[in-house]
Design an enzyme around this catalytic site. Structure first.
Site, PDB file in Angstrom:
ATOM      1  N   GLU A 253       2.842  -7.714   8.344  1.00 23.94           N
ATOM      2  CA  GLU A 253       2.797  -6.262   8.538  1.00 23.94           C
ATOM      3  C   GLU A 253       3.699  -5.527   7.554  1.00 23.94           C
ATOM      4  O   GLU A 253       3.608  -4.333   7.375  1.00 23.94           O
ATOM      5  CB  GLU A 253       3.202  -5.916   9.974  1.00 23.94           C
TER       6      GLU A 253
ATOM      7  N   PRO B  54       0.822  -1.225   0.000  1.00 31.43           N
ATOM      8  CA  PRO B  54       0.000   0.000   0.000  1.00 31.43           C
ATOM      9  C   PRO B  54       0.852   1.270   0.000  1.00 31.43           C
ATOM     10  O   PRO B  54       0.328   2.363  -0.221  1.00 31.43           O
ATOM     11  CB  PRO B  54      -0.833  -0.114   1.278  1.00 31.43           C
TER      12      PRO B  54
ATOM     13  N   ARG C  42      -3.926  -8.121 -20.901  1.00 34.52           N
ATOM     14  CA  ARG C  42      -4.914  -7.761 -21.928  1.00 34.52           C
ATOM     15  C   ARG C  42      -4.416  -6.653 -22.851  1.00 34.52           C
ATOM     16  O   ARG C  42      -5.047  -6.379 -23.877  1.00 34.52           O
ATOM     17  CB  ARG C  42      -6.277  -7.445 -21.303  1.00 34.52           C
TER      18      ARG C  42
ATOM     19  N   ASP D  66     -11.272   0.924 -24.323  1.00 31.94           N
ATOM     20  CA  ASP D  66     -11.548   0.720 -22.908  1.00 31.94           C
ATOM     21  C   ASP D  66     -11.719   2.012 -22.154  1.00 31.94           C
ATOM     22  O   ASP D  66     -11.096   3.009 -22.462  1.00 31.94           O
ATOM     23  CB  ASP D  66     -10.327   0.084 -22.210  1.00 31.94           C
TER      24      ASP D  66
END
Ligand code: ADE
Length: 247
Positions: free
Chosen positions: A121, A94, A159, A174
């Site tokens: 963690e 993150p 893709r 897209d």
């Protein structure tokens, strides 16, 4: 394109990679995903991959030795520094830069990338400093590990590789590829429960259809993601349409 995935949960990858489009892409040799179990690179009886943090506090930290050994033995020592094609070693965390369609396009240019799935963690900081070359987050929320983010990144990149989608123009229209959200889609029947397909789509007038789709994409983006409009490449006609709609 070759993806090397490093994880302590290798079993979560096959079910997704063996389904539909990615399975076909792998069978055709357009992509290859090699999943490496970090636990196989431990040398103690319990195959330990994590330990308590120095300085105390809760949680566990991924140990450096098995991660270094796994990545170095698979990629070859310091191979990410080799030229002309370096192999980026990407930590899913993150704390990384946020993944989006531009990052997918950037990574799709490599022949090979390594994805390291963080767990617990966090990872020992020396992994970040001396092994990893890039850090990516898939959004501002915290998951239990980097496995889903790795699959997500493999999917988004795959893709974009020519031949992976059946339709050669598949990825061009897209949402996000042109900086706008995509226009609405309809298929048969022309009327369902009294709800009709927009006339223009049945008209056979390709110029009109193209214009309608562009306007729908503009409207949808204005309503749902006005932040994207600021960066999108718009024609004078697009701007005029949006001004008219605002009134
Ligand atoms: N690991 C845990 N949360 C994550 C996130 N948002 N992106 C990438 N890796 C993660």
């Amino acid at each position: 394109m070759l993806f090397d995935v490093f994880t302590i949960l290798p079993e979560v990858f096959p079910p997704y990679l063996e389904s539909s489009i990615l399975q076909r892409a792998r069978q055709r040799g357009l992509i290859d995903v090699r999943v490496h179990n970090i636990r196989d690179y431990t040398h103690d009886k319990h195959h330990t991959t994590d330990d308590t943090p120095y300085g105390g506090g809760g949680g566990m930290v991924m140990k450096p030795e098995p991660v270094f050994e796994a990545i170095e033995s698979v990629l070859g020592l310091a191979s990410h520094l080799s030229k002309p094609q370096p192999v980026p070693v990407i930590l899913l965390t993150p704390q990384g830069r946020v993944f989006n369609q531009r990052v997918a396009e950037e990574l799709a240019r490599y022949e090979r990338i390594a994805l390291l799935c963080g767990r617990y963690e966090g990872v020992d900081e020396r992994i970040r400093e001396h092994l990893v070359t890039d850090e990516i987050s898939v959004g501002d929320y915290v998951l239990t590990g980097g496995e889903l983010p790795a699959l997500l990144i493999i999917d988004a990149i795959s893709r974009l590789i020519p031949g992976v989608l059946g339709d050669p123009e598949g990825a061009q229209d897209d949402s996000h590829s042109m900086g706008l959200l995509e226009y609405p889609h309809y298929t048969r029947p022309p009327e369902f429960r009294g709800w009709s397909v927009p006339e223009v789509l049945l008209s056979g007038d390709h110029g009109k259809i193209e214009r309608w789709r562009r306007e729908q994409a503009l409207l949808r983006t204005q309503q749902r993601r006005p932040d994207l409009l600021e960066k999108a490449v718009l024609t004078e006609r697009d701007r005029e349409f949006l001004r008219k709609e605002e009134r």
